[in-house]
Design a protein around this motif. Sequence first.
Motif, PDB file in Angstrom:
ATOM      1  N   VAL A 182     -63.574 -40.334 -63.066  1.00  0.00           N
ATOM      2  CA  VAL A 182     -63.083 -41.107 -64.218  1.00  0.00           C
ATOM      3  C   VAL A 182     -62.704 -40.192 -65.398  1.00  0.00           C
ATOM      4  O   VAL A 182     -61.916 -40.566 -66.254  1.00  0.00           O
ATOM      5  CB  VAL A 182     -64.156 -42.163 -64.615  1.00  0.00           C
ATOM      6  N   LYS A 183     -63.238 -38.964 -65.391  1.00  0.00           N
ATOM      7  CA  LYS A 183     -62.948 -37.995 -66.467  1.00  0.00           C
ATOM      8  C   LYS A 183     -61.436 -37.855 -66.684  1.00  0.00           C
ATOM      9  O   LYS A 183     -60.978 -37.676 -67.811  1.00  0.00           O
ATOM     10  CB  LYS A 183     -63.579 -36.653 -66.085  1.00  0.00           C
ATOM     11  N   LYS A 184     -60.665 -37.944 -65.605  1.00  0.00           N
ATOM     12  CA  LYS A 184     -59.212 -37.728 -65.716  1.00  0.00           C
ATOM     13  C   LYS A 184     -58.543 -38.719 -66.685  1.00  0.00           C
ATOM     14  O   LYS A 184     -57.558 -38.393 -67.339  1.00  0.00           O
ATOM     15  CB  LYS A 184     -58.533 -37.795 -64.341  1.00  0.00           C
ATOM     16  N   HIS A 185     -59.107 -39.913 -66.800  1.00  0.00           N
ATOM     17  CA  HIS A 185     -58.517 -40.910 -67.710  1.00  0.00           C
ATOM     18  C   HIS A 185     -58.681 -40.500 -69.182  1.00  0.00           C
ATOM     19  O   HIS A 185     -57.886 -40.887 -70.026  1.00  0.00           O
ATOM     20  CB  HIS A 185     -59.145 -42.290 -67.494  1.00  0.00           C
ATOM     21  N   PHE A 186     -59.737 -39.763 -69.473  1.00  0.00           N
ATOM     22  CA  PHE A 186     -59.967 -39.263 -70.839  1.00  0.00           C
ATOM     23  C   PHE A 186     -59.112 -38.012 -71.071  1.00  0.00           C
ATOM     24  O   PHE A 186     -58.457 -37.875 -72.093  1.00  0.00           O
ATOM     25  CB  PHE A 186     -61.453 -38.935 -71.044  1.00  0.00           C
TER      26      PHE A 186
END
Length: 215
Positions: A182-186
């Motif tokens: 989910v880090k990629k969305h940030f």
Amino acid sequence: MAAIKVHGNPLSTASMRVLATVYEKEIDHEFVFVDMRAGEHKKEHFLSFNPFGQVPALEDGDLKLFESRAINKYIACEYAVKGTQLIYQDSKKMAITSVWMEVEAQQYDPAASKLGWELAIKPLLGMSTDTAVVEENEAKLAKVLDVYESRLAQSKYLGGDCFTLADLHHLPTLHYLFGTQVKKHFDSRPHVSAWVADITARPAWLKVLALLSQQ
Ligand SMILES: N[C@@H](CCC(=O)N[C@@H](CS)C(=O)NCC(=O)O)C(=O)O
């Protein structure tokens, strides 16, 4: 004797949220460890603090509180003159901050918490991740982060020019999500990414992480 007692468990996101506030406010406090593995949060003593049997809880003299965000609002008001100012005195500025505190609780947290459970906690417990739940909540989180990207293009912090509870309340779920896909969305949203780097580097938050690493 310490001014306040925080009853909680450092592994719990809601307890981490209150600890971050206590450290920002530099308040003399006692951390009362609740052994959740032993089910202490469901026993009579802890239920006298929170009848729903969830950590954290706060004791300040005769006052007993639960719900991490309500606890933080109390600490920020009661200890207004100490440490970081996490709320505004100006009612219009505070109204805007309150909007973003609600956004965190109502829009961001439901998706972030489900993703944290599926992608960070379940694997630790040897449980399998539900990919349909992940897909649904990644899409929900991405929409929220689009709104954050627009907001943070105009305002250094979510609540205004200063770091407030509206930002702080995100820290525990960010911690768990940053170890997942989910880090990629940030990372892909430049203003969101800069905001995350800023708020996660705060000395008060690093103290919470130090406590977590001792577990
Ligand atoms: N909305 C509550 C949530 C509290 C919560 O869900 N605490 C979890 C740990 S993060 C807990 O105690 N879970 C045990 C249970 O629900 O039985 C808050 O912010 O304080």
